[in-house]
Design a protein around this motif. Structure first.
Motif, short mmCIF file in Angstrom:
data_model
loop_
_atom_site.label_atom_id
_atom_site.label_comp_id
_atom_site.label_asym_id
_atom_site.label_seq_id
_atom_site.Cartn_x
_atom_site.Cartn_y
_atom_site.Cartn_z
N GLN A 104 8.14 51.62 22.02
CA GLN A 104 9.26 52.10 21.19
C GLN A 104 9.30 51.38 19.83
O GLN A 104 9.52 52.01 18.81
CB GLN A 104 10.58 51.88 21.95
CG GLN A 104 11.83 52.30 21.21
CD GLN A 104 12.00 53.80 21.15
OE1 GLN A 104 11.72 54.50 22.12
NE2 GLN A 104 12.46 54.32 20.03
N ILE A 105 9.09 50.08 19.86
CA ILE A 105 9.24 49.32 18.62
C ILE A 105 7.97 49.31 17.77
O ILE A 105 8.05 49.25 16.56
CB ILE A 105 9.74 47.89 18.93
CG1 ILE A 105 11.17 47.99 19.44
CG2 ILE A 105 9.73 47.00 17.70
CD1 ILE A 105 11.87 46.68 19.63
N PRO B 276 7.51 54.25 15.66
CA PRO B 276 7.69 54.44 14.22
C PRO B 276 6.60 55.29 13.56
O PRO B 276 6.85 55.93 12.55
CB PRO B 276 7.66 53.01 13.67
CG PRO B 276 8.21 52.19 14.78
CD PRO B 276 7.69 52.84 16.04
N PHE C 144 13.44 58.40 9.90
CA PHE C 144 14.24 57.68 10.90
C PHE C 144 14.69 58.55 12.07
O PHE C 144 15.57 58.16 12.83
CB PHE C 144 15.46 57.00 10.25
CG PHE C 144 15.09 55.82 9.39
CD1 PHE C 144 14.67 54.65 9.97
CD2 PHE C 144 15.14 55.90 8.02
CE1 PHE C 144 14.31 53.56 9.20
CE2 PHE C 144 14.78 54.83 7.22
CZ PHE C 144 14.36 53.64 7.82
N PHE D 173 16.82 45.17 24.07
CA PHE D 173 16.46 45.89 22.85
C PHE D 173 17.07 45.22 21.62
O PHE D 173 16.41 45.05 20.60
CB PHE D 173 16.91 47.35 22.94
CG PHE D 173 16.50 48.17 21.73
CD1 PHE D 173 15.27 48.82 21.70
CD2 PHE D 173 17.32 48.26 20.62
CE1 PHE D 173 14.88 49.55 20.58
CE2 PHE D 173 16.93 48.98 19.50
CZ PHE D 173 15.71 49.62 19.48
N SER E 226 14.79 43.71 18.67
CA SER E 226 14.78 44.39 17.37
C SER E 226 15.38 43.54 16.26
O SER E 226 15.24 43.85 15.09
CB SER E 226 15.54 45.71 17.47
OG SER E 226 16.90 45.46 17.76
N SER F 259 26.58 50.13 14.64
CA SER F 259 25.63 49.46 13.74
C SER F 259 26.14 49.45 12.32
O SER F 259 25.77 48.59 11.53
CB SER F 259 24.28 50.18 13.76
OG SER F 259 23.74 50.14 15.03
N GLN G 44 9.76 48.35 13.81
CA GLN G 44 10.74 49.04 12.97
C GLN G 44 11.72 49.75 13.89
O GLN G 44 11.33 50.29 14.92
CB GLN G 44 9.96 50.05 12.13
CG GLN G 44 10.78 50.87 11.20
CD GLN G 44 9.91 51.91 10.49
OE1 GLN G 44 8.70 51.79 10.45
NE2 GLN G 44 10.53 52.92 9.98
N ILE G 45 12.99 49.77 13.49
CA ILE G 45 13.98 50.46 14.32
C ILE G 45 14.30 51.81 13.69
O ILE G 45 14.74 51.86 12.55
CB ILE G 45 15.29 49.66 14.40
CG1 ILE G 45 15.00 48.23 14.82
CG2 ILE G 45 16.27 50.30 15.35
CD1 ILE G 45 16.14 47.30 14.55
N ARG H 252 20.71 51.48 10.13
CA ARG H 252 20.27 50.09 10.25
C ARG H 252 18.75 50.03 10.16
O ARG H 252 18.07 49.72 11.12
CB ARG H 252 20.74 49.53 11.59
CG ARG H 252 20.99 48.05 11.56
CD ARG H 252 21.37 47.54 12.92
NE ARG H 252 20.26 47.53 13.83
CZ ARG H 252 20.37 47.30 15.13
NH1 ARG H 252 21.53 47.12 15.67
NH2 ARG H 252 19.32 47.29 15.91
N GLY H 253 18.23 50.37 8.97
CA GLY H 253 16.79 50.36 8.81
C GLY H 253 16.28 48.94 8.65
O GLY H 253 16.27 48.42 7.55
N ASP H 254 15.86 48.33 9.74
CA ASP H 254 15.33 46.96 9.67
C ASP H 254 13.85 46.96 10.04
O ASP H 254 13.40 47.77 10.85
CB ASP H 254 16.08 46.04 10.65
CG ASP H 254 17.50 45.76 10.19
OD1 ASP H 254 17.78 45.97 9.00
OD2 ASP H 254 18.30 45.32 11.02
N ILE I 21 10.56 44.20 11.17
CA ILE I 21 10.12 42.83 11.45
C ILE I 21 8.72 42.73 10.85
O ILE I 21 7.87 43.60 11.10
CB ILE I 21 10.11 42.53 12.96
CG1 ILE I 21 11.54 42.57 13.51
CG2 ILE I 21 9.50 41.15 13.23
CD1 ILE I 21 11.65 42.39 15.00
N LEU J 261 12.82 39.07 9.50
CA LEU J 261 13.54 40.34 9.65
C LEU J 261 13.92 40.80 8.24
O LEU J 261 14.53 40.06 7.49
CB LEU J 261 14.80 40.11 10.49
CG LEU J 261 15.64 41.32 10.82
CD1 LEU J 261 14.92 42.25 11.79
CD2 LEU J 261 16.97 40.90 11.44
#
Lengths: 162, 277
Positions: free
Chosen positions: A19-20, A24, A30, A63, A67, A122, B117-118, B123-125, B127, B161
């Protein structure tokens, strides 16, 4: 309960990595699938509310930690999602609800709630256009997640996950 | 009585558990800015980033990443230089004496890759695979060859981050390059906006938006985007500028951290809402 939680944590760890790191690459603006939610819904439908809420809580916590985001936002969203998915738990209709199109429809509904709650928690600004987000992105993300669950239904149809 | 209470408890125990878990989540969420939670978060994403990094390394075996990274770095440096020259051109045209303005291109760039990436609309962050060991610290701006991506928010020894422009928590001071109109740029979940610009300001669709010299976080003149449209507020006195960012943040893979040391005098003004650790 403990025995039931072990396998989901193992599968979850693998899915979390995917997922992480890999999701992407197939994410557009997004909008991407939530593989963890598919797993959570599957187990919640199988074992019910309590299991769903607890699994969602643990999944969300891991998660959030992995994240680097706001700790607690995904915990809340996944706990609620797991609990809601538990409403579809029925031993006699388990196969009907997990290995047919019904599963994708359930995921679509739960994904909208999950995505919306996560977005709500968020966001730290009051100016955020949540209604706009709900229609333009959360529904698209939910559709993406539901679409990804379709091939998974076919793949796992004859295999027992636990 | 006790029996009834016990029965009641067992009949609603699932809901009690749900409420308990939700309240716990909200409590943790409300303490997110406390030092203890920050430490846990930093440790958490730092540990997981090791796994993500390993997965990314396997994927990158098939790509000649060194050459690509070298060329992208040159592109990024050229982008900063071109933009600075454009800035000087505009200023010279207006016949201003600008020799005292301090926006020299003297910041070194540190190359980094996005390792996770999330996919979140608010919340576009990211790593990234550089950290304290590479001299990265919280607050440093992050760019690519097209323009500004975001700001480093937290760092561990090996990872950082990054809070991107598509994170509603990040607020960056920007300006319309042509007319020097300054404003705060935020992400509303759908669009990048420069809010509350006087309606009478000389701003047209197509105008370039760059970082402002008022910013305490990012050096001036880094491109952000172009004005797509102006939306006038109900009062009619103020306008929100909708900006199309130059960088497609969702597809960024390689980026650069600018080693920008801010002026302590300017930082004291606290023009930006993000705080350094």
């Amino acid at each position: 309960m403990k025995d039931k939680l072990h396998p989901i944590i193992l599968i979850f760890t693998g899915l979390l990595l995917i997922q992480i790191t890999l999701v992407p690459f197939i994410t557009v603006e997004f909008v991407g699938p939530d593989l963890l939610l598919i797993l959570l819904c599957y187990y919640s439908i199988k074992y019910g509310h309590t299991y769903g809420a607890l699994a969602g809580f643990i999944m969300g916590a891991i998660f959030d930690l992995a994240s680097g985001g706001a700790l607690g936002s995904m915990m809340f969203a996944k706990t609620l999602s797991g609990f809601l998915a538990g409403y579809f738990c029925d031993e006699n209709k388990f196969k009907e609800r997990t290995f047919t199109l019904t599963f994708s429809i359930i995921i679509f509904g739960i994904a909208i709630v999950d995505s919306f709650i996560f977005t709500l928690l968020s966001s730290t600004t009051a100016n955020i256009s949540l209604i706009n987000l709900l229609f333009r992105h959360n529904i698209l993300s939910a559709l993406f997640t539901a679409a990804v669950s379709l091939p998974l239904i076919l793949i796992t149809r004859d295999k027992k996950l636990v | 009585m006790f029996k009834r209470l016990t029965q009641l408890f067992f009949s609603i125990r699932e809901y009690l558990l749900l409420v308990g878990l939700l309240v716990t989540s909200l409590t943790i969420l409300s303490f997110n800015d406390s030092a203890a939670i920050k430490t846990v978060r930093t440790y958490g994403f730092g540990s997981f980033a090791l796994f993500s990094s390993a997965v990314n390394n396997i994927a990158s075996i098939f790509i000649d990443s060194d050459e690509i990274e070298r060329l992208k770095k040159i592109n990024s440096e050229l982008m900063l230089e071109v933009n600075l020259l454009r800035e000087y051109g505009l200023e010279n045209r207006e016949l201003k004496a600008l020799l005292s303005i301090k926006n020299e291109l003297n910041h070194s760039l540190i190359a980094a890759s996005v390792i996770s990436q999330i996919p979140s609309q608010v919340r576009g962050d990211f790593i990234i695979n550089v950290g304290k060991i590479d001299s990265i610290s919280a607050g440093m701006p992050v760019i690519d060859e097209k323009g500004l991506i975001g700001v480093v928010y937290e760092t561990t020894e090996n990872f950082s981050l990054v809070r991107t422009l598509k994170n509603s928590s990040l607020k960056v001071t920007g300006k319309v390059q042509k007319s020097n109109v300054h404003g705060v740029i935020t992400w509303d979940g759908t669009d990048l906006l420069m809010r509350n610009i006087p309606t009478t300001s000389d701003v047209q669709p197509g105008d370039r938006i760059v970082t402002s010299s008022f910013s305490t976080i990012v050096p001036p003149s880094i491109p952000i985007g172009v004005v797509r449209e102006k939306s006038i507020n109900i009062s009619g006195l103020l306008t929100d500028l909708v900006i199309d960012p130059f960088v497609d943040i969702s597809s960024v893979r390689v980026l650069y951290v600018v080693q920008f040391i801010e002026s302590s005098d300017v930082e004291g003004l606290e023009l930006n809402l993000i705080r350094r650790n």
